[in-house]
Design a protein around this motif. Structure first.
Motif, PDB file in Angstrom:
ATOM      1  N   LEU A 551       0.829  -1.210   0.000  1.00  0.00           N
ATOM      2  CA  LEU A 551       0.000   0.000   0.000  1.00  0.00           C
ATOM      3  C   LEU A 551       0.863   1.259   0.000  1.00  0.00           C
ATOM      4  O   LEU A 551       0.575   2.232  -0.720  1.00  0.00           O
ATOM      5  CB  LEU A 551      -0.927  -0.009   1.219  1.00  0.00           C
ATOM      6  CG  LEU A 551      -2.045  -1.069   1.196  1.00  0.00           C
ATOM      7  CD1 LEU A 551      -2.787  -1.099   2.529  1.00  0.00           C
ATOM      8  CD2 LEU A 551      -3.018  -0.799   0.056  1.00  0.00           C
ATOM      9  N   THR A 552       1.916   1.252   0.795  1.00  0.00           N
ATOM     10  CA  THR A 552       2.810   2.423   0.836  1.00  0.00           C
ATOM     11  C   THR A 552       3.444   2.657  -0.534  1.00  0.00           C
ATOM     12  O   THR A 552       3.560   3.805  -1.004  1.00  0.00           O
ATOM     13  CB  THR A 552       3.895   2.232   1.904  1.00  0.00           C
ATOM     14  OG1 THR A 552       3.282   2.013   3.175  1.00  0.00           O
ATOM     15  CG2 THR A 552       4.790   3.452   1.990  1.00  0.00           C
ATOM     16  N   GLY A 553       3.844   1.576  -1.190  1.00  0.00           N
ATOM     17  CA  GLY A 553       4.451   1.697  -2.511  1.00  0.00           C
ATOM     18  C   GLY A 553       3.479   2.196  -3.567  1.00  0.00           C
ATOM     19  O   GLY A 553       3.898   2.735  -4.595  1.00  0.00           O
ATOM     20  N   ARG A 554       2.184   2.054  -3.322  1.00  0.00           N
ATOM     21  CA  ARG A 554       1.178   2.500  -4.288  1.00  0.00           C
ATOM     22  C   ARG A 554       0.602   3.864  -3.908  1.00  0.00           C
ATOM     23  O   ARG A 554      -0.394   4.303  -4.478  1.00  0.00           O
ATOM     24  CB  ARG A 554       0.052   1.485  -4.400  1.00  0.00           C
ATOM     25  CG  ARG A 554       0.527   0.112  -4.892  1.00  0.00           C
ATOM     26  CD  ARG A 554      -0.636  -0.788  -5.270  1.00  0.00           C
ATOM     27  NE  ARG A 554      -1.346  -0.228  -6.403  1.00  0.00           N
ATOM     28  CZ  ARG A 554      -2.668  -0.046  -6.446  1.00  0.00           C
ATOM     29  NH1 ARG A 554      -3.407  -0.355  -5.388  1.00  0.00           N
ATOM     30  NH2 ARG A 554      -3.251   0.463  -7.513  1.00  0.00           N
ATOM     31  N   GLY A 555       1.222   4.540  -2.942  1.00  0.00           N
ATOM     32  CA  GLY A 555       0.808   5.898  -2.624  1.00  0.00           C
ATOM     33  C   GLY A 555      -0.209   6.025  -1.509  1.00  0.00           C
ATOM     34  O   GLY A 555      -0.813   7.094  -1.332  1.00  0.00           O
ATOM     35  N   TYR A 556      -0.418   4.977  -0.732  1.00  0.00           N
ATOM     36  CA  TYR A 556      -1.357   5.044   0.386  1.00  0.00           C
ATOM     37  C   TYR A 556      -0.614   5.477   1.654  1.00  0.00           C
ATOM     38  O   TYR A 556       0.537   5.090   1.875  1.00  0.00           O
ATOM     39  CB  TYR A 556      -2.029   3.679   0.623  1.00  0.00           C
ATOM     40  CG  TYR A 556      -3.104   3.342  -0.385  1.00  0.00           C
ATOM     41  CD1 TYR A 556      -4.438   3.627  -0.125  1.00  0.00           C
ATOM     42  CD2 TYR A 556      -2.773   2.762  -1.612  1.00  0.00           C
ATOM     43  CE1 TYR A 556      -5.428   3.319  -1.052  1.00  0.00           C
ATOM     44  CE2 TYR A 556      -3.748   2.449  -2.541  1.00  0.00           C
ATOM     45  CZ  TYR A 556      -5.072   2.735  -2.254  1.00  0.00           C
ATOM     46  OH  TYR A 556      -6.063   2.436  -3.173  1.00  0.00           O
ATOM     47  N   ARG A 557      -1.294   6.264   2.461  1.00  0.00           N
ATOM     48  CA  ARG A 557      -0.717   6.755   3.715  1.00  0.00           C
ATOM     49  C   ARG A 557      -1.517   6.206   4.887  1.00  0.00           C
ATOM     50  O   ARG A 557      -2.745   6.245   4.883  1.00  0.00           O
ATOM     51  CB  ARG A 557      -0.735   8.282   3.757  1.00  0.00           C
ATOM     52  CG  ARG A 557      -0.166   8.879   5.040  1.00  0.00           C
ATOM     53  CD  ARG A 557      -0.174  10.402   4.981  1.00  0.00           C
ATOM     54  NE  ARG A 557      -1.530  10.919   4.833  1.00  0.00           N
ATOM     55  CZ  ARG A 557      -2.374  11.129   5.859  1.00  0.00           C
ATOM     56  NH1 ARG A 557      -1.986  10.853   7.097  1.00  0.00           N
ATOM     57  NH2 ARG A 557      -3.582  11.618   5.645  1.00  0.00           N
ATOM     58  N   SER A 558      -0.803   5.710   5.882  1.00  0.00           N
ATOM     59  CA  SER A 558      -1.457   5.176   7.071  1.00  0.00           C
ATOM     60  C   SER A 558      -2.025   6.305   7.928  1.00  0.00           C
ATOM     61  O   SER A 558      -1.421   7.382   8.040  1.00  0.00           O
ATOM     62  CB  SER A 558      -0.463   4.353   7.900  1.00  0.00           C
ATOM     63  OG  SER A 558      -1.060   3.933   9.109  1.00  0.00           O
ATOM     64  N   ILE A 559      -3.206   6.050   8.506  1.00  0.00           N
ATOM     65  CA  ILE A 559      -3.812   6.999   9.447  1.00  0.00           C
ATOM     66  C   ILE A 559      -3.758   6.336  10.820  1.00  0.00           C
ATOM     67  O   ILE A 559      -4.681   5.608  11.225  1.00  0.00           O
ATOM     68  CB  ILE A 559      -5.269   7.325   9.046  1.00  0.00           C
ATOM     69  CG1 ILE A 559      -5.325   7.795   7.586  1.00  0.00           C
ATOM     70  CG2 ILE A 559      -5.858   8.376   9.966  1.00  0.00           C
ATOM     71  CD1 ILE A 559      -6.726   8.077   7.084  1.00  0.00           C
ATOM     72  N   PRO A 560      -2.684   6.524  11.545  1.00  0.00           N
ATOM     73  CA  PRO A 560      -2.446   5.739  12.770  1.00  0.00           C
ATOM     74  C   PRO A 560      -3.471   5.976  13.864  1.00  0.00           C
ATOM     75  O   PRO A 560      -3.725   5.102  14.683  1.00  0.00           O
ATOM     76  CB  PRO A 560      -1.043   6.165  13.199  1.00  0.00           C
ATOM     77  CG  PRO A 560      -0.847   7.504  12.563  1.00  0.00           C
ATOM     78  CD  PRO A 560      -1.599   7.471  11.275  1.00  0.00           C
ATOM     79  N   GLU A 561      -4.041   7.181  13.941  1.00  0.00           N
ATOM     80  CA  GLU A 561      -4.958   7.471  15.044  1.00  0.00           C
ATOM     81  C   GLU A 561      -6.371   6.960  14.787  1.00  0.00           C
ATOM     82  O   GLU A 561      -7.243   7.101  15.644  1.00  0.00           O
ATOM     83  CB  GLU A 561      -5.003   8.987  15.286  1.00  0.00           C
ATOM     84  CG  GLU A 561      -5.708   9.798  14.186  1.00  0.00           C
ATOM     85  CD  GLU A 561      -4.823  10.116  12.991  1.00  0.00           C
ATOM     86  OE1 GLU A 561      -5.243  10.885  12.115  1.00  0.00           O
ATOM     87  OE2 GLU A 561      -3.682   9.593  12.977  1.00  0.00           O
ATOM     88  N   ALA A 562      -6.619   6.365  13.616  1.00  0.00           N
ATOM     89  CA  ALA A 562      -7.978   5.972  13.262  1.00  0.00           C
ATOM     90  C   ALA A 562      -8.453   4.766  14.083  1.00  0.00           C
ATOM     91  O   ALA A 562      -9.509   4.809  14.720  1.00  0.00           O
ATOM     92  CB  ALA A 562      -8.064   5.663  11.776  1.00  0.00           C
ATOM     93  N   LEU A 563      -7.691   3.682  14.055  1.00  0.00           N
ATOM     94  CA  LEU A 563      -8.087   2.454  14.736  1.00  0.00           C
ATOM     95  C   LEU A 563      -7.071   2.081  15.801  1.00  0.00           C
ATOM     96  O   LEU A 563      -5.886   2.406  15.690  1.00  0.00           O
ATOM     97  CB  LEU A 563      -8.210   1.301  13.733  1.00  0.00           C
ATOM     98  CG  LEU A 563      -9.343   1.374  12.712  1.00  0.00           C
ATOM     99  CD1 LEU A 563      -9.201   0.262  11.684  1.00  0.00           C
ATOM    100  CD2 LEU A 563     -10.701   1.274  13.404  1.00  0.00           C
TER     101      LEU A 563
END
Length: 574
Positions: A551-563
């Motif tokens: 996912l990171t390699g495809r341009g996705y960013r983690s939202i750590p505070e979500a879950l």
């Protein structure tokens, strides 16, 4: 004193029959109710055996004007009245509680796609894993009554009850007995709740047109005496049966019994050919009207053919046998009696009688539906053949009722067709039975726990609702949790669609394909307690880390505070 004069003290024996029936019923009902807290197979078997005491006084053949005859008459009438009253009262108590439990993995799959079609949103080809009839049903319900979950649950419950009522109506057509019709309807509902009928699967929807067709046909010969519109209507209903679920085509194989009968030229060949021809034309025309040509049929058949084998055919059938032994014992007795009908039935019931023809059709359809279990042991597959088995047993009983007066052995054999389903106790507390005088709340059920009532999953949905806007494209992995889509009002991507492809997630080569191809704006990787033990074992730290890298390699960013870390990870495409 003549034989027709009332016997001295006859009222004493009548009252004895009434009192004994009430006391015996009370004891047996208490035993059945106690099984709700144990859920033990051994306890259920012991209670089932003890419940035979309910019918023990009916084993003896007596003269109606004798003392025991009067006792038996009062006992029988009282017992029937108590069972009828218990069935009605407990049904009204069970329905409101069980309605809130309706829903499963498959159900939310149908609802999500149906909602998207109602909103004219583009859908994935994965939609056609099931034949289009199920979407026609749910889109119609949604357009008429809305997409509220409770409304949809009520609609499905009404469909389940309609299956029971149609089963009872067909019995009434052939037996003229309201008691047998009521027994068939209640027995069908008992079995529906036992065999995962609360999960919202398509089998019950597919059976409805099939039963309507049988009610129209009435087992008559397919010749010039049967009006042509009836044959056409029967063919249309068989076509709609298959249109709703591909495996429901197995029920239409009951037609093979009519071909067997044709060896004596019972039917008109022209009328016989018209029946499958009408069914096929109905299936094709309905599919073309649905749209996208014949692709829904091709993809649906391909999906059904690709199911992987889980255990052997014998093991899968044994799983169904152990789920309710009384059903199979009754079917075995009914099959033996039907196959020997030429030797055991009276000359007044010829082999070409409409009821016997219908029984033959039903028996072949029931056996054909067991082909499903060559691949999987899922209990809800039984929902296709449950009405057919119930009809077979009750109609065979009706044909052999004269045996009840001939000998004790024949009385026991024929009586077992209706006695076994009346007393059999199930070792799980979520199913319905008239002898259970309590209905546990869904939170106390030990077998079926609907997704929408799981606190952990509801908490995750609440958190995600704060970060994912309505009508966003969302990919969820593992893919069985389409409830999240439905409650968030999010859409799937077109590459993967809504899915519950457990085999894909289990594959070491294919599990990452949805991540590598998705164009979804958000991706949720679920972890933690809401997953099944199989999913948890597959979702190893190494696989989870690889998913993050993809996912990171495809341009996705983690939202750590979500879950919470233990619940999952949320990514957004930048």
């Amino acid at each position: 004193m003549t034989s027709n004069d009332p016997q001295p003290n006859s009222s004493r024996y009548l009252w004895m029959g009434v009192i004994c029936a009430v006391l015996t019923f009370g004891v047996i009902a208490t035993l059945h109710t106690s099984a709700l807290s144990t859920n033990s197979t051994l306890d259920a078997l012991v209670i089932s055996a003890a419940s035979l005491l309910l019918f023990f006084p009916l084993m003896r053949i007596t003269r109606p004007d004798s003392h025991f005859g009067l006792y038996q008459f009062a006992y029988t009438r009282t017992l029937i009245g108590l069972l009828t009253l218990a069935a009605i009262v407990m049904l009204f108590r069970y329905l409101p509680i069980s309605r809130n439990a309706i829903g499963g993995v498959d159900w939310y799959y149908y609802l999500c796609y149906s909602r998207d079609m109602v909103n004219s949103y583009p859908v994935s080809d994965n939609l056609y894993s099931y034949f289009p009839g199920v979407y026609v049903f749910w889109t119609t319900v949604m357009r008429l009554f809305g997409t509220d979950l409770e409304t949809l649950q009520t609609s499905y419950q009404i469909a389940s009850l309609l299956v029971c009522l149609l089963t009872g109506w067909i019995v009434k057509q052939h037996s003229r007995s309201r008691m047998l019709a009521g027994l068939a309807a209640v027995w069908t509902f008992v079995l529906i709740t036992k065999f995962d009928g609360l999960t919202g699967v398509t089998e019950l929807l597919a059976v409805i047109p099939w039963l309507i067709g049988l009610a129209i046909w009435k087992g008559k010969k397919l010749d010039q005496q049967l009006p042509l519109p009836r044959i056409l209507l029967l063919g249309i209903m068989l076509g709609w049966t298959v249109f709703t679920k591909q495996q429901a085509g197995l029920l239409c194989l009951g037609f093979l019994f009519l071909l067997y009968e044709q060896r004596t030229k019972t039917h008109s060949w022209r009328r016989m050919i018209l029946l499958p021809g009408t069914a096929l034309c109905t299936l094709l025309l309905s599919t073309l009207i649905f749209g996208d040509g014949l692709r829904p049929l091709a993809i649906g058949l391909q999906t059904a053919a690709s199911y992987g084998a889980e255990q052997s055919w014998i093991q899968n059938l044994y799983t169904q046998f152990r789920h309710d032994e009384s059903l199979w014992l009754s079917l075995a007795v009914a099959s033996i009696l039907f196959l020997n009908r030429q030797h055991w039935l009276t000359p007044s019931q010829p082999d070409n009688h409409p009821t016997l023809r219908l029984i033959g059709f039903l028996l072949v359809a029931s056996l054909a539906s067991l082909i499903q279990f060559r691949s999987r042991p899922f209990h809800h597959y039984m929902l296709l053949c449950i009405p057919a088995i119930v009809l077979t047993c009750t109609l065979v009983y009706d044909r052999y009722q004269f045996w009840l007066r001939e000998s004790r052995g024949k009385r026991i054999l024929v009586g077992s067709l209706i006695v076994l389903p009346s007393i059999w106790c199930a070792p799980y507390n979520d199913s319905f039975h008239p002898l259970r005088l309590e209905v546990p709340q869904v939170s106390q059920w030990t077998r079926h726990q609907p997704l929408h009532q799981q606190a952990a999953l509801s908490q995750i949905v609440t958190v995600l609702d704060k970060h994912i806007p309505t009508e966003s494209k969302l990919l969820i992995l593992p893919g069985r949790y389409n409830l999240v889509h439905y409650q968030l009002e999010s859409f799937s991507d077109r590459q993967t669609g809504y899915n519950f492809r457990t085999r894909q997630f289990a594959s070491a080569e294919q599990w990452s394909l949805p991540l590598e191809s998705t164009d979804a704006e958000f991706v949720v990787l679920l972890t933690g307690a809401i997953l099944t033990s199989e999913e948890t074992a597959l979702w190893t730290p190494e696989r989870l880390q690889l998913a993050k890298e993809i996912l990171t390699g495809r341009g996705y960013r983690s939202i750590p505070e979500a879950l919470k870390p233990g619940d999952g990870l949320l990514f957004r495409n930048e």
